[in-house]
Design a protein around this motif. Structure first.
Motif, PDB file in Angstrom:
ATOM      1  N   PRO A   1     -20.217  18.263  13.989  1.00  0.00           N
ATOM      2  CA  PRO A   1     -19.463  17.647  12.890  1.00  0.00           C
ATOM      3  C   PRO A   1     -17.978  17.475  13.203  1.00  0.00           C
ATOM      4  O   PRO A   1     -17.339  16.572  12.692  1.00  0.00           O
ATOM      5  CB  PRO A   1     -19.652  18.607  11.716  1.00  0.00           C
ATOM      6  N   ARG A   2     -17.448  18.334  14.048  1.00  0.00           N
ATOM      7  CA  ARG A   2     -16.042  18.202  14.419  1.00  0.00           C
ATOM      8  C   ARG A   2     -15.831  17.071  15.419  1.00  0.00           C
ATOM      9  O   ARG A   2     -14.720  16.571  15.563  1.00  0.00           O
ATOM     10  CB  ARG A   2     -15.542  19.516  15.014  1.00  0.00           C
ATOM     11  N   LEU A   3     -16.904  16.709  16.128  1.00  0.00           N
ATOM     12  CA  LEU A   3     -16.772  15.675  17.142  1.00  0.00           C
ATOM     13  C   LEU A   3     -17.096  14.277  16.630  1.00  0.00           C
ATOM     14  O   LEU A   3     -16.862  13.302  17.330  1.00  0.00           O
ATOM     15  CB  LEU A   3     -17.674  16.008  18.336  1.00  0.00           C
ATOM     16  N   VAL A   4     -17.620  14.147  15.409  1.00  0.00           N
ATOM     17  CA  VAL A   4     -17.950  12.830  14.858  1.00  0.00           C
ATOM     18  C   VAL A   4     -16.699  11.965  14.711  1.00  0.00           C
ATOM     19  O   VAL A   4     -16.740  10.785  15.071  1.00  0.00           O
ATOM     20  CB  VAL A   4     -18.728  12.965  13.530  1.00  0.00           C
ATOM     21  N   PRO A   5     -15.568  12.478  14.223  1.00  0.00           N
ATOM     22  CA  PRO A   5     -14.371  11.624  14.190  1.00  0.00           C
ATOM     23  C   PRO A   5     -13.922  11.166  15.581  1.00  0.00           C
ATOM     24  O   PRO A   5     -13.430  10.045  15.740  1.00  0.00           O
ATOM     25  CB  PRO A   5     -13.299  12.512  13.540  1.00  0.00           C
TER      26      PRO A   5
ATOM     27  N   GLU B   1     -21.730   8.009   9.750  1.00  0.00           N
ATOM     28  CA  GLU B   1     -22.029   8.551   8.425  1.00  0.00           C
ATOM     29  C   GLU B   1     -23.375   9.263   8.404  1.00  0.00           C
ATOM     30  O   GLU B   1     -23.524  10.304   7.762  1.00  0.00           O
ATOM     31  CB  GLU B   1     -21.984   7.445   7.374  1.00  0.00           C
ATOM     32  N   VAL B   2     -24.368   8.721   9.095  1.00  0.00           N
ATOM     33  CA  VAL B   2     -25.676   9.385   9.171  1.00  0.00           C
ATOM     34  C   VAL B   2     -25.539  10.740   9.852  1.00  0.00           C
ATOM     35  O   VAL B   2     -26.122  11.737   9.409  1.00  0.00           O
ATOM     36  CB  VAL B   2     -26.705   8.483   9.897  1.00  0.00           C
TER      37      VAL B   2
ATOM     38  N   PHE C   1     -25.424  16.673   9.321  1.00  0.00           N
ATOM     39  CA  PHE C   1     -24.783  17.965   9.548  1.00  0.00           C
ATOM     40  C   PHE C   1     -24.413  18.651   8.229  1.00  0.00           C
ATOM     41  O   PHE C   1     -24.478  19.872   8.141  1.00  0.00           O
ATOM     42  CB  PHE C   1     -23.569  17.813  10.456  1.00  0.00           C
ATOM     43  N   LYS C   2     -24.040  17.887   7.207  1.00  0.00           N
ATOM     44  CA  LYS C   2     -23.758  18.491   5.899  1.00  0.00           C
ATOM     45  C   LYS C   2     -25.026  19.083   5.293  1.00  0.00           C
ATOM     46  O   LYS C   2     -25.000  20.166   4.699  1.00  0.00           O
ATOM     47  CB  LYS C   2     -23.159  17.461   4.931  1.00  0.00           C
ATOM     48  N   ALA C   3     -26.152  18.373   5.435  1.00  0.00           N
ATOM     49  CA  ALA C   3     -27.422  18.892   4.921  1.00  0.00           C
ATOM     50  C   ALA C   3     -27.807  20.168   5.671  1.00  0.00           C
ATOM     51  O   ALA C   3     -28.258  21.146   5.053  1.00  0.00           O
ATOM     52  CB  ALA C   3     -28.518  17.842   5.056  1.00  0.00           C
TER      53      ALA C   3
ATOM     54  N   ALA D   1     -28.280  26.033   5.723  1.00  0.00           N
ATOM     55  CA  ALA D   1     -27.909  27.292   6.374  1.00  0.00           C
ATOM     56  C   ALA D   1     -27.181  28.212   5.403  1.00  0.00           C
ATOM     57  O   ALA D   1     -27.413  29.422   5.385  1.00  0.00           O
ATOM     58  CB  ALA D   1     -27.043  27.012   7.596  1.00  0.00           C
ATOM     59  N   ARG D   2     -26.302  27.647   4.575  1.00  0.00           N
ATOM     60  CA  ARG D   2     -25.582  28.451   3.587  1.00  0.00           C
ATOM     61  C   ARG D   2     -26.544  29.014   2.546  1.00  0.00           C
ATOM     62  O   ARG D   2     -26.437  30.169   2.147  1.00  0.00           O
ATOM     63  CB  ARG D   2     -24.498  27.615   2.910  1.00  0.00           C
ATOM     64  N   THR D   3     -27.513  28.215   2.108  1.00  0.00           N
ATOM     65  CA  THR D   3     -28.497  28.675   1.128  1.00  0.00           C
ATOM     66  C   THR D   3     -29.338  29.811   1.692  1.00  0.00           C
ATOM     67  O   THR D   3     -29.573  30.810   1.020  1.00  0.00           O
ATOM     68  CB  THR D   3     -29.405  27.504   0.706  1.00  0.00           C
ATOM     69  N   VAL D   4     -29.757  29.671   2.940  1.00  0.00           N
ATOM     70  CA  VAL D   4     -30.554  30.718   3.571  1.00  0.00           C
ATOM     71  C   VAL D   4     -29.743  31.994   3.716  1.00  0.00           C
ATOM     72  O   VAL D   4     -30.227  33.081   3.415  1.00  0.00           O
ATOM     73  CB  VAL D   4     -31.088  30.235   4.941  1.00  0.00           C
TER      74      VAL D   4
END
Length: 168
Positions: A24-28, A80-81, A86-88, A93-96
């Motif tokens: 996610p940090r490398l997408v920009p 965007e995809v 990565f957000k999903a 991961a946060r929920t788990v």
């Protein structure tokens, strides 16, 4: 993404840790690289087509407009995809991790409550049982308080109702 972020990525421990997601940090960076490559393609295509003859140059302008916009649109959708993916993944991961923490926290609270209940078995007095009577006042602590009528005071405890309900 600033140069400080790039330094953290390439010089810090982030690059060598498997438990963190780096993409996610490398997408920009990918988006900026894609934009730069589209611009470079457009400029080289413009000069190459006008270099052959004027008619090819005009046709090249049309190609740059159509294929450049199509490339820009595809680049944007791809980035965007990737971000949505990565957000999903981050949300799952946060929920788990929260469900693991809350389960262990609930177990710890249950253990703490049962420990407190075991420790306080000697101190809990039922509401219907009177306070112990002292046979003779040997110290100030052994004195049972008297109500003005002369009867010894009875220790009473409040009845608790479950939360959300009112006692009637």
């Amino acid at each position: 993404m600033t140069s400080d972020d790039l330094k953290k990525i390439f010089l810090g421990p982030t690059l060598f840790r498997i438990d963190t997601i780096l993409s996610p940090r490398l997408v920009p960076v990918l988006y900026a690289t894609g934009l730069a490559s589209l611009l470079l393609w457009a400029v080289t295509h413009l000069f190459a087509t006008f270099g052959r003859n004027f008619g090819d140059g005009l046709w090249g302008l049309l190609e740059i407009a159509v294929f450049g916009l199509l490339g820009l649109l595809l680049l944007r959708v791809l980035c965007e995809v990737l971000l949505i993916f990565f957000k999903a993944n981050e949300t799952v991961a946060r929920t788990v991790s929260l469900s693991r923490i809350s389960t262990s926290l609930l177990e710890e609270v249950k253990d703490a409550i049962s420990d407190i209940a075991e420790d306080e078995d000697d101190y809990v007095t039922p509401a219907t049982e009177p306070a112990p009577q002292a046979t003779g006042p040997s110290t100030a602590v052994d004195v049972v308080p008297q109500i003005p009528s002369g009867r010894p005071a009875v220790r009473r405890t409040a009845k608790r109702t479950p939360s959300g309900t009112t006692g009637a």
